[in-house]
Motif scaffolding. Structure first.
Motif, short mmCIF file in Angstrom:
data_model
loop_
_atom_site.label_atom_id
_atom_site.label_comp_id
_atom_site.label_asym_id
_atom_site.label_seq_id
_atom_site.Cartn_x
_atom_site.Cartn_y
_atom_site.Cartn_z
N ASP A 1 -0.85 1.28 -9.37
CA ASP A 1 -1.40 2.28 -8.28
C ASP A 1 -1.20 1.34 -6.98
O ASP A 1 -2.18 0.50 -6.65
CB ASP A 1 -2.89 2.37 -8.62
N ARG B 1 -6.38 -4.89 -3.71
CA ARG B 1 -6.96 -6.18 -4.38
C ARG B 1 -6.50 -7.75 -3.64
O ARG B 1 -7.21 -8.43 -3.73
CB ARG B 1 -6.12 -6.00 -5.75
N ARG C 1 0.82 -1.18 -0.08
CA ARG C 1 -0.02 0.11 -0.13
C ARG C 1 0.86 1.28 0.14
O ARG C 1 0.48 2.28 -0.62
CB ARG C 1 -0.89 0.20 1.20
N VAL D 1 -4.14 0.59 -4.76
CA VAL D 1 -5.37 -0.25 -5.30
C VAL D 1 -4.66 -1.78 -5.27
O VAL D 1 -5.52 -2.78 -5.13
CB VAL D 1 -5.67 0.34 -6.75
#
Length: 241
Positions: free
Chosen positions: A199, A206, A147, A202
């Motif tokens: 990203d 996921r 992240r 994201v």
């Protein structure tokens, strides 16, 4: 590795190997030359003196390297005859997979992705059954590393570490070897498959459901979450969405 020409090329055209880890580097170079077809199955390697000179190493280093190549089953040495290249296509050695991918990447990607989907989901399900509290903490930390990654490559490397940890946590040594070998083959060419990590937040969101299912300890949910994650990221890596 680029086109290095035929076996008939002058051996001294090889780029000398540095002294840092001579034997390791020499093993890797000769192995790559064998797998690329420079020294085809059934052929004899050049005499030791010429071969050592071609790589810019001593004959002692070369002898050590040849012993290791014999141990992997790539070559066989016979006194009075020389060192013969064996048929590596029949070896199917996991140790050779990273080099095979580097030598003929596109020919291996479809099969590697298939293995990634099928074995990866099983590994994650086993990890849900067997992961310890320490594994849970490390997985949580790795998701945070994805992240907060500074760039897509850093996020991708952290995601690979998550898969390695799944392999460790699953408690099956064979699965762990398979996971590590696939990742070892993937890492040198990972730039081709960076799209899912463009990203980092994201990317973390996921994979988070997969990690959460492992931490909760639900093998069925973990298997389903992993199957969905691996299929989605495969499509993205292959540019199918």
């Amino acid at each position: 590795m680029g086109d290095i020409g035929s076996v008939d090329q002058p051996l001294l055209q090889n780029e000398p190997i540095g002294r840092g880890t001579v034997v390791d580097a020499l093993v890797a170079r000769v192995r790559a030359d064998i797998l690329s077809g420079r020294y085809p199955p059934g052929s004899l390697l050049p005499p030791e003196r010429a071969l050592a000179a071609s790589y810019g190493v001593t004959r002692t280093s070369l002898k050590h390297a040849l012993v290791r190549l014999v141990q992997t089953g790539l070559v066989a040495t016979k006194h009075g005859v020389g060192t013969r290249v064996l048929d590596h296509a029949r070896l199917r050695s996991l140790e050779l997979l990273p080099e095979l991918v580097m030598a003929d990447g596109p020919g291996w990607f479809v099969e590697i992705f298939e293995t990634r989907r099928e074995i990866g989901a099983l590994v994650v399900a086993r990890a849900a059954e067997r992961a310890t509290a320490e594994h849970h903490d490390r997985l949580t930390d790795l998701v945070n590393r994805v992240r907060t990654a500074a760039d897509p490559d850093e996020a991708q490397v952290a995601e690979c570490a998550i898969h390695r940890l799944f392999g460790e946590a699953c408690g099956n040594r064979v699965y762990r070897i398979l996971v590590d070998t696939l990742l070892d083959a993937y890492m040198p060419v990972r730039a081709l498959f960076v799209r899912p990590f463009s990203d980092p937040p994201v990317a973390a969101a996921r994979i988070a459901p997969v990690v959460e299912a492992v931490i909760v300890g639900d093998p069925a949910d973990a298997h389903q979450a992993a199957t969905m994650y691996l299929a989605e990221t495969e499509r993205m890596m292959l540019g199918q969405e």
